[in-house]
Design a protein around this motif. Structure first.
Motif, PDB file in Angstrom:
ATOM      1  N   ASN A 281       0.810  -1.219   0.000  1.00  0.00           N
ATOM      2  CA  ASN A 281       0.000   0.000   0.000  1.00  0.00           C
ATOM      3  C   ASN A 281       0.848   1.276   0.000  1.00  0.00           C
ATOM      4  O   ASN A 281       0.290   2.371   0.121  1.00  0.00           O
ATOM      5  N   ALA A 282       2.151   1.117  -0.114  1.00  0.00           N
ATOM      6  CA  ALA A 282       3.014   2.299  -0.124  1.00  0.00           C
ATOM      7  C   ALA A 282       2.728   3.146  -1.356  1.00  0.00           C
ATOM      8  O   ALA A 282       2.534   2.623  -2.455  1.00  0.00           O
ATOM      9  N   ASP A 283       2.683   4.458  -1.173  1.00  0.00           N
ATOM     10  CA  ASP A 283       2.361   5.377  -2.254  1.00  0.00           C
ATOM     11  C   ASP A 283       3.541   6.295  -2.591  1.00  0.00           C
ATOM     12  O   ASP A 283       3.394   7.237  -3.364  1.00  0.00           O
ATOM     13  N   SER A 284       4.693   6.009  -2.000  1.00  0.00           N
ATOM     14  CA  SER A 284       5.892   6.799  -2.272  1.00  0.00           C
ATOM     15  C   SER A 284       7.092   6.018  -1.766  1.00  0.00           C
ATOM     16  O   SER A 284       6.946   5.104  -0.948  1.00  0.00           O
ATOM     17  N   PRO A 285       8.281   6.379  -2.191  1.00  0.00           N
ATOM     18  CA  PRO A 285       9.478   5.798  -1.571  1.00  0.00           C
ATOM     19  C   PRO A 285       9.681   6.400  -0.192  1.00  0.00           C
ATOM     20  O   PRO A 285       9.103   7.446   0.143  1.00  0.00           O
TER      21      PRO A 285
END
Length: 440
Positions: A281-285
């Motif tokens: 569910n990560a939306d960025s580094p």
């Protein structure tokens, strides 16, 4: 509409000269440029990047920051802003909710907004007030006269990095933690002052995205040593389906730096699965940045150059908050410069510009001095857990007092007993010693 109060000295200045140059269009620089333009000055705002842009930040704004946004004319009811009721502190299985204070001079709510477009919003406000914004223009060094006083900056513009020079009798450095302009003028960082590191990542989380509280975790352990994290973790809602999750840490000289990535991984693994704070569910580094704290670069005024925001190390040593300090310092700097430029160049103008440093110390000197001591003796060694022990968490009055101390959320004057207690504690701290420099 451009300001009309431009003096004859600058009537034929052209595009590369102004009454004031502001280097950096973050919250500090854009705020300063806005208030300078409102005062009728010709101000040139130089920004090395373009908008929108990403920035490592918690994206949380306290009521003091909201107060600044309202005064600047920002439409905080437009889409993209999420109001918060207060903070939720979590430590050793206990949690406590602290609502933002209800006072007459500050809003009783906070906000969250991604830095992706937050800086763009503030820069547009400055432009609407009359500031001249130059994007993709990187200041590469100061221009100085024979006496070593700054009289402008060298820069490169555009993708082909064309060299340019810009001239002004006063320059405001708001170029962030790199502080390139300050360093080039010989203003080194005070290494005895705290320098924290923060890392943050966005996650998609329908469960947490509309949470009305900013959540802080004080019982996290460093992955490498198993010691208490010398800082805290946060989960801030954004209201757009995402949350901002991050860690801030003050490395101690005996224990070394903290592996923030591994520490965050261990923390997130213990959180409920339905929160969605998992890799898929990560939306960025994961991105990190240094946090210059506690006025770690002084003096804040030197030979025509004023330092504001991260360039002056104005991030709070209590909480790691930096946006409100940047905006407030931008306004103070603008007021100082506007008054100074009504005086003729020379000694009288120089006296007025030196007032900026005195005003910064009057407003924040004692508070930051106490915060630096607490950061060194407590936060860097033991984290926030000692402050949030079970006795504190079980005593609402103590919790509210601590919350206002950490966020500098007091009113003055005020009949509120907690405000009075916090201000009394800060007032007993000795005033910072004033450094004297030759006036040239």
């Amino acid at each position: 509409m451009p300001p009309t109060g431009r003096s004859q000295e600058f009537a034929d200045a052209g595009d590369h000269q102004a009454q004031v140059i502001v280097v950096g269009a973050g919250p500090a620089g854009s705020t300063a440029a806005l208030y300078l333009a409102r005062a009728g000055l010709d101000v040139l705002l130089l920004e090395k990047g373009t908008f929108p842009r990403d920035k490592v930040c918690g994206d949380g704004l306290t009521p003091r920051a909201v107060h600044q946004l309202v005064r600047m004319g920002v439409d905080i009811d437009a889409p993209g802003w999420l109001r918060t009721k207060g903070m939720r502190w979590i430590c050793d299985g206990r949690e406590v909710h602290i609502d933002w204070p209800r006072s007459g001079s500050q809003p009783d709510f906070g906000l969250t907004r991604s830095r992706h477009d937050f800086d763009d919003i503030l820069a547009r406000q400055a432009v609407s007030a009359g500031a001249r914004l130059r994007l993709d223009t990187k200041a590469t060094g100061p221009l100085t006269d024979r006496g070593g006083r700054i009289v402008g900056v060298c820069a490169t513009t555009g993708a082909d990095k064309q060299p340019q020079t810009y001239h002004a009798p006063v320059v405001i450095a708001a170029d962030g933690a790199s502080a390139r302009t300050a360093l080039a003028m010989g203003l080194e960082r005070d290494r005895s002052r705290p320098l924290a590191t923060a890392a943050r990542r966005y996650y998609r989380s329908s469960v947490r995205t509309h949470d009305p509280y900013l959540e802080l975790w004080a019982d996290l352990l460093c992955s490498r040593t198993g010691r208490d994290l010398p800082g805290y973790g946060w989960i801030f809602p954004l209201g757009d389906g995402r949350v901002n999750v991050g860690l801030g840490a003050l490395p101690h000289r005996r224990h070394g730096a903290v592996d923030l990535r591994a520490t965050m991984d261990e923390w997130l693994a213990r959180l409920p699965p339905d929160w969605g704070l998992r890799e898929e569910n990560a939306d960025s580094p994961l991105r990190s940045a240094a946090l210059p704290m506690g006025f770690n670069r002084r003096p804040q005024y030197h030979r025509g150059l004023l330092l504001i925001g991260d360039s002056a190390g104005m991030i709070s040593p209590w909480s790691g908050e930096g946006i409100v300090q940047a905006m407030e310092a931008g306004e103070v700097a603008a007021e100082t410069v506007a008054l100074a430029l009504h005086r003729p160049s020379g000694t009288r103008r120089e006296q007025a510009l030196h007032q900026y440093q005195r005003e910064v110390n009057r407003r924040w000197g004692r508070y930051y001095r106490l915060g630096n001591t607490v950061a060194d003796l407590v936060f860097a060694r033991y984290g926030y857990r000692p402050l949030l022990n079970r006795h504190v968490m079980a005593t609402p009055a103590v919790v509210r007092t601590l919350a206002r101390l950490l966020t500098h959320g007091t009113d003055a004057p005020s009949d509120d007993l907690i405000d009075t207690a916090v201000r009394t504690l800060v007032r007993i701290v000795p005033a910072p010693a004033q450094r004297t420099r030759s006036k040239r």
